[in-house]
Design an enzyme around this catalytic site. Sequence first.
Site, PDB file in Angstrom:
ATOM      1  N   TYR A   1       1.500  -1.434   0.041  1.00  0.00           N
ATOM      2  CA  TYR A   1       0.067  -0.087   0.050  1.00  0.00           C
ATOM      3  C   TYR A   1       0.497   1.407  -0.065  1.00  0.00           C
ATOM      4  CZ  TYR A   1      -3.586  -2.971   1.433  1.00  0.00           C
ATOM      5  OH  TYR A   1      -4.843  -4.317   1.177  1.00  0.00           O
TER       6      TYR A   1
ATOM      7  N   GLU B   1      -1.026 -11.847   1.136  1.00  0.00           N
ATOM      8  CA  GLU B   1      -2.052 -11.580   0.360  1.00  0.00           C
ATOM      9  C   GLU B   1      -3.127 -12.564  -0.326  1.00  0.00           C
ATOM     10  OE1 GLU B   1      -2.374  -6.671  -0.887  1.00  0.00           O
ATOM     11  OE2 GLU B   1      -0.227  -7.802   0.032  1.00  0.00           O
TER      12      GLU B   1
ATOM     13  N   TYR C   1       5.102  -4.943  -9.344  1.00  0.00           N
ATOM     14  CA  TYR C   1       4.997  -6.070 -10.565  1.00  0.00           C
ATOM     15  C   TYR C   1       5.118  -6.233 -11.231  1.00  0.00           C
ATOM     16  CZ  TYR C   1       0.300  -3.982  -7.275  1.00  0.00           C
ATOM     17  OH  TYR C   1      -0.308  -3.880  -6.442  1.00  0.00           O
TER      18      TYR C   1
ATOM     19  N   ASN D   1      -7.704 -14.250   0.238  1.00  0.00           N
ATOM     20  CA  ASN D   1      -8.006 -14.385  -1.053  1.00  0.00           C
ATOM     21  C   ASN D   1      -7.444 -16.458  -1.189  1.00  0.00           C
ATOM     22  OD1 ASN D   1      -8.914 -11.834  -2.397  1.00  0.00           O
ATOM     23  ND2 ASN D   1      -6.861 -11.760  -1.917  1.00  0.00           N
TER      24      ASN D   1
ATOM     25  N   PRO E   1     -16.751  -4.951   2.749  1.00  0.00           N
ATOM     26  CA  PRO E   1     -17.582  -5.363   3.283  1.00  0.00           C
ATOM     27  C   PRO E   1     -18.731  -4.395   3.027  1.00  0.00           C
ATOM     28  CG  PRO E   1     -16.210  -4.296   5.169  1.00  0.00           C
ATOM     29  CD  PRO E   1     -15.443  -4.455   3.688  1.00  0.00           C
TER      30      PRO E   1
ATOM     31  N   PHE F   1     -10.845   7.412   3.393  1.00  0.00           N
ATOM     32  CA  PHE F   1     -10.281   8.019   4.341  1.00  0.00           C
ATOM     33  C   PHE F   1     -10.788   9.246   4.357  1.00  0.00           C
ATOM     34  CE2 PHE F   1      -5.644   6.035   1.736  1.00  0.00           C
ATOM     35  CZ  PHE F   1      -5.788   5.108   2.939  1.00  0.00           C
TER      36      PHE F   1
END
Length: 344
Positions: free
Chosen positions: A76, A138, A150, A188, A239, A293
Amino acid sequence: MIYLEGSRAVQGRTVFADMELTAQSHRIPLSDGNHIPLLGLGTYGDPRTTPKGTALECVKRAIDVGYRHIDGALVYFNEHEVGQAIREKIADGTVKREDIFYCGKLWNTFHPPELVRPALERTLQTLKLDYVDLYIVELPMAFKPGNEFYPKDENGKHIYHHTDLCATWEALEACKDAGLVKSLGVSNFNRRQLELLLNKPGLKHKPVSNQVECHPYFTQPKLMEFCRQHDIAIVGYCPIGSSRDPSWVNLTSPPMLEDELLVSIGKKYNKSSAQVALRFNVQRGVVVIPKSFNLERIKHNFQIFDFSLTEEEMKSIEALNKNIRFVNLLMWSDHPEYPFHDEY
C-alpha cells in the site's frame, strides 16, 4: 470458527447477543488463543492519487474514534504513516501497543522461503514496531522476486514465479516462533489452497484467518462453512462494496449501497445502508475492515454497535447474495494459482 460464549447458532449463522458486541469490546477468539476485533480500518489508497499524510491522519482519527484493528500492507506504500499514527497514539496515552491489532501482508514477490522473514522485517522497520499481530499471505499467486512489486516483461505481461505455498508457510511459522508475529493467516485462498496448508506434513501453526471479499452481494456461504469447520476466521474486505476504480474493480457489479432492502432496513434503525451491511457481517462473526480516508465516514462506519438486526432481517440480507465479486483480479487470471476459478 470459535464464537463468543453466549452466542447462538441459527441455521449455520451465529448471531451475537447485543451485550456481547460493544464499541469497546468486540474481539473474537482466534484458534491460536489470540483475539481479533470484529471491526477494523482498511488503509489501502492508490499511492498515485492519495495525498501524503492522509493515512497518518486517518489512522489517528480512527484510533480516537475507537478502532483498535488496523489492516495494512507493504504494497500500500503507506505503512510508514500507519506506523507513525499508531506510535503517536501510544505516545499520547490514547492506547497501549497491546490494545492495537495490526495486520500486515506478505506480497507476491516475497514467496520464496528465504525472502519471507526479510519482507516481514521490512514491514516492522517501516512501522517501527516490534511485532505485528497478524501477518497474512496476501495472495496465493507468486510473482518474480526483485525490486518491482508488479514485475512485467517487455510486452507488459506480468512475470509469474512458481513457489511452493507450503514452503512459504514454513518460513512464516519460523517468523511466529521468533516472536515477530503473533498470528498467521492467508488472504484470497480458496478451499483447495487452504487444504494444501492444513494437510501439510509437520504443520506447526495453522492459518487462523482467511481475508476474502465478503458482503451482502457476495456472502461466501460455502467458504464460510469450510472455514468454520477448521476454526479459520473470515475477514471480509470490501464489506460495503468497493470504490469504482476500473483498474481493479468489476464495474459491471451493481452499486450495493443503493440496494432497496439495505436502505429500507437502515431507515428503520436510522442507519445507512453501509452500516447495515457492516452490522450484517459482524453479526455473523465475519471480521470487517471497511477502508475509508474520509474522517466523517471513518466515524460513521464505527457506529454499528448500538443496534442489531433481527433473524428475519439477517435472512433477508443473506438472500441478496448474487455471487458477484467487485474484485476479480482478472489481470492475473492466467496465473496457475489464481484462486477464483474454483467455486470457493
